[in-house]
Design a protein around this motif. Structure first.
Motif, PDB file in Angstrom:
ATOM      1  N   LEU A 158      53.598  27.536 -29.601  1.00 60.00           N
ATOM      2  CA  LEU A 158      54.356  28.405 -28.707  1.00 60.00           C
ATOM      3  C   LEU A 158      54.271  29.843 -29.212  1.00 60.00           C
ATOM      4  N   PRO A 159      54.583  30.831 -28.377  1.00 55.20           N
ATOM      5  CA  PRO A 159      54.459  32.225 -28.820  1.00 55.20           C
ATOM      6  C   PRO A 159      55.435  32.591 -29.934  1.00 55.20           C
ATOM      7  N   THR A 160      56.719  32.252 -29.757  1.00 52.80           N
ATOM      8  CA  THR A 160      57.739  32.680 -30.714  1.00 52.80           C
ATOM      9  C   THR A 160      58.943  31.753 -30.636  1.00 52.80           C
ATOM     10  N   ASP A 185      64.440   9.823 -35.992  1.00 46.14           N
ATOM     11  CA  ASP A 185      65.563  10.560 -36.585  1.00 46.14           C
ATOM     12  C   ASP A 185      65.024  11.558 -37.606  1.00 46.14           C
ATOM     13  N   PHE A 186      65.587  12.773 -37.616  1.00 46.83           N
ATOM     14  CA  PHE A 186      65.140  13.825 -38.523  1.00 46.83           C
ATOM     15  C   PHE A 186      66.328  14.371 -39.311  1.00 46.83           C
ATOM     16  N   GLY A 187      66.050  14.709 -40.570  1.00 45.13           N
ATOM     17  CA  GLY A 187      67.109  15.243 -41.414  1.00 45.13           C
ATOM     18  C   GLY A 187      66.797  16.604 -41.994  1.00 45.13           C
ATOM     19  N   GLY A 188      65.787  17.295 -41.439  1.00 44.23           N
ATOM     20  CA  GLY A 188      65.449  18.627 -41.936  1.00 44.23           C
ATOM     21  C   GLY A 188      64.356  18.631 -42.983  1.00 44.23           C
ATOM     22  N   GLY A 189      63.737  17.472 -43.238  1.00 43.42           N
ATOM     23  CA  GLY A 189      62.655  17.414 -44.211  1.00 43.42           C
ATOM     24  C   GLY A 189      61.393  18.067 -43.683  1.00 43.42           C
ATOM     25  N   GLY A 190      60.571  18.604 -44.582  1.00 40.80           N
ATOM     26  CA  GLY A 190      59.324  19.238 -44.175  1.00 40.80           C
ATOM     27  C   GLY A 190      59.159  20.563 -44.892  1.00 40.80           C
ATOM     28  N   SER A 191      58.273  21.395 -44.353  1.00 45.21           N
ATOM     29  CA  SER A 191      57.983  22.663 -44.994  1.00 45.21           C
ATOM     30  C   SER A 191      57.566  23.694 -43.963  1.00 45.21           C
ATOM     31  N   SER A 192      57.864  24.979 -44.254  1.00 42.00           N
ATOM     32  CA  SER A 192      57.466  26.095 -43.397  1.00 42.00           C
ATOM     33  C   SER A 192      56.638  27.077 -44.191  1.00 42.00           C
ATOM     34  N   SER A 193      55.713  27.740 -43.499  1.00 39.16           N
ATOM     35  CA  SER A 193      54.876  28.761 -44.135  1.00 39.16           C
ATOM     36  C   SER A 193      54.498  29.814 -43.103  1.00 39.16           C
ATOM     37  N   ASP A 194      54.018  30.940 -43.582  1.00 40.99           N
ATOM     38  CA  ASP A 194      53.482  31.952 -42.682  1.00 40.99           C
ATOM     39  C   ASP A 194      52.013  32.148 -43.004  1.00 40.99           C
ATOM     40  N   TRP A 195      51.373  33.082 -42.296  1.00 39.37           N
ATOM     41  CA  TRP A 195      49.964  33.384 -42.599  1.00 39.37           C
ATOM     42  C   TRP A 195      49.660  34.853 -42.281  1.00 39.37           C
ATOM     43  N   LYS A 204      54.043  31.940 -37.989  1.00 37.95           N
ATOM     44  CA  LYS A 204      54.760  30.956 -38.806  1.00 37.95           C
ATOM     45  C   LYS A 204      54.431  29.546 -38.317  1.00 37.95           C
ATOM     46  N   MET A 205      54.484  28.609 -39.246  1.00 38.15           N
ATOM     47  CA  MET A 205      54.237  27.202 -38.920  1.00 38.15           C
ATOM     48  C   MET A 205      55.221  26.323 -39.681  1.00 38.15           C
ATOM     49  N   ARG A 206      55.381  25.100 -39.188  1.00 40.18           N
ATOM     50  CA  ARG A 206      56.290  24.169 -39.855  1.00 40.18           C
ATOM     51  C   ARG A 206      55.879  22.739 -39.572  1.00 40.18           C
ATOM     52  N   PHE A 207      56.011  21.888 -40.593  1.00 41.20           N
ATOM     53  CA  PHE A 207      55.942  20.441 -40.431  1.00 41.20           C
ATOM     54  C   PHE A 207      57.373  19.924 -40.457  1.00 41.20           C
ATOM     55  N   GLU A 208      57.848  19.365 -39.367  1.00 35.72           N
ATOM     56  CA  GLU A 208      59.167  18.725 -39.332  1.00 35.72           C
ATOM     57  C   GLU A 208      58.929  17.233 -39.511  1.00 35.72           C
ATOM     58  N   VAL A 209      59.485  16.679 -40.587  1.00 34.26           N
ATOM     59  CA  VAL A 209      59.172  15.303 -40.991  1.00 34.26           C
ATOM     60  C   VAL A 209      60.376  14.393 -40.777  1.00 34.26           C
ATOM     61  N   GLY A 210      60.155  13.246 -40.143  1.00 31.79           N
ATOM     62  CA  GLY A 210      61.210  12.263 -39.940  1.00 31.79           C
ATOM     63  C   GLY A 210      61.687  11.655 -41.248  1.00 31.79           C
ATOM     64  N   ARG A 211      62.908  11.143 -41.226  1.00 34.47           N
ATOM     65  CA  ARG A 211      63.499  10.593 -42.454  1.00 34.47           C
ATOM     66  C   ARG A 211      62.647   9.485 -43.060  1.00 34.47           C
ATOM     67  N   GLY A 212      62.020   8.681 -42.228  1.00 32.34           N
ATOM     68  CA  GLY A 212      61.244   7.553 -42.728  1.00 32.34           C
ATOM     69  C   GLY A 212      59.936   7.933 -43.384  1.00 32.34           C
ATOM     70  N   LEU A 213      59.501   9.177 -43.232  1.00 32.14           N
ATOM     71  CA  LEU A 213      58.241   9.622 -43.826  1.00 32.14           C
ATOM     72  C   LEU A 213      58.443  10.671 -44.919  1.00 32.14           C
TER      73      LEU A 213
END
Length: 293
Positions: free
Chosen positions: A66-68, A283-293, A106-115
């Motif tokens: 998405l744009p922003t 279900d998601f609990g906020g796990g994952g990571s964000s980065s820019d480029w 910016k980018m992000r991986f939003e990871v489910g609780r089970g992973l």
């Protein structure tokens, strides 16, 4: 004084509008590009990879470009998106969302609780920095998304997850679909043929439809004595149905009265777009990571 008050009111109104969270897109497919960055063949290639993963492991992975994210941080937007889309199986929570805010860089991986065990934050960050970021900096968005997805898939493949369940019917032997299958085939053929004979007498219509069903059964190699009781029941059902249709439509209805033609509707009017894929309740609990480029 009145002008100052008016200015303040307008200022806060504008600020309130601008600070409204960006609406979340609907989930209709595995890859959603709201920027026109990816070509159709690139989207198809990514979706094929994600579809194959889901068939093998059961895990669901979705991509959104998405744009922003507006006034929200990418983390805020991503968790809202995850709570709406619910990617992943409900009992396993094995969903992942790869979110790319192109104009924000910016980018992000939003990871489910089970992973979260297979995709810990540190590994997600490493994938983004070492593999995705260099390609994004060069404007190679498809290549960056592809390699990021491949790394995610590789980590999910090594995780012991519950076997996926498949509800799609698979034929185990060519031509062996059982007596019930033959009966349903005869009903389908009979109703289809009956539509074209609606202006004829009910008795003739039912007989013709049953005859077509008998002919279709003969092609499938079903014996006469096996088909006879089915055809009798089939004939009576069609006779009653056709009589009911004619009495309810005045005996002289046209194609338009069925709503398929001439009645202001079309075959796809109720489809609501492509809705062939959706989240499984993950279900998601906020796990994952964000980065820019």
């Amino acid at each position: 004084m009145k002008r100052v008050l008016l200015f303040l009111v307008l200022f806060f109104c504008v600020r309130s509008v601008l600070s409204e969270p960006i609406a979340l897109p609907e989930l209709h497919r595995r890859v959603t590009d709201l920027t026109g960055t990816l070509r159709s063949e690139e989207i198809s290639s990514l979706e094929e990879k994600l579809k194959n993963l889901e068939e093998r492991k059961g895990s669901q992975v979705a991509i959104l470009v998405l744009p922003t994210t507006g006034e929200e941080t990418i983390e805020q937007y991503s968790i809202r998106l995850a709570e709406k889309w619910k990617v992943g199986r409900k009992s396993v929570a094995d969903g992942v969302i790869f979110l790319v805010a192109k104009n924000d860089r910016k980018m992000r991986f939003e990871v489910g609780r089970g992973l979260e065990g297979a995709l810990p934050d540190v590994l997600c960050k490493r994938i983004q920095i070492e593999y995705v970021r260099p390609l994004f900096k060069e404007g190679k968005y498809y290549e960056g998304i592809e390699i990021g997805i491949e790394k995610i898939i590789g980590l999910i493949e090594g995780e012991p997850l519950p076997e996926p369940t498949h509800t799609t019917f698979h034929e185990t032997s060519r031509g062996k679909i059982g007596l019930t299958g033959y009966f349903l085939l005869l009903v389908g053929v009979g109703i289809f043929v009956g539509i074209f004979f609606r202006r004829m007498f009910s008795f003739i219509k039912a007989g013709a439809a049953a005859g077509i069903g008998y002919w279709a059964g003969g092609l499938l190699g079903i014996s006469f004595w096996t088909m006879l009781p089915i055809l009798i029941v089939f004939f009576v059902i069609l006779l009653v149905l056709y009589s009911t249709w004619n009495s309810g439509m005045g005996g002289g209805s046209s194609w338009g009265s069925w709503g398929g033609y001439g009645g202001g509707s079309s075959w796809g009017s109720s489809s609501g777009g492509d809705s062939g894929w959706s989240g499984g309740g993950g279900d998601f609990g906020g796990g994952g990571s964000s980065s820019d480029w």
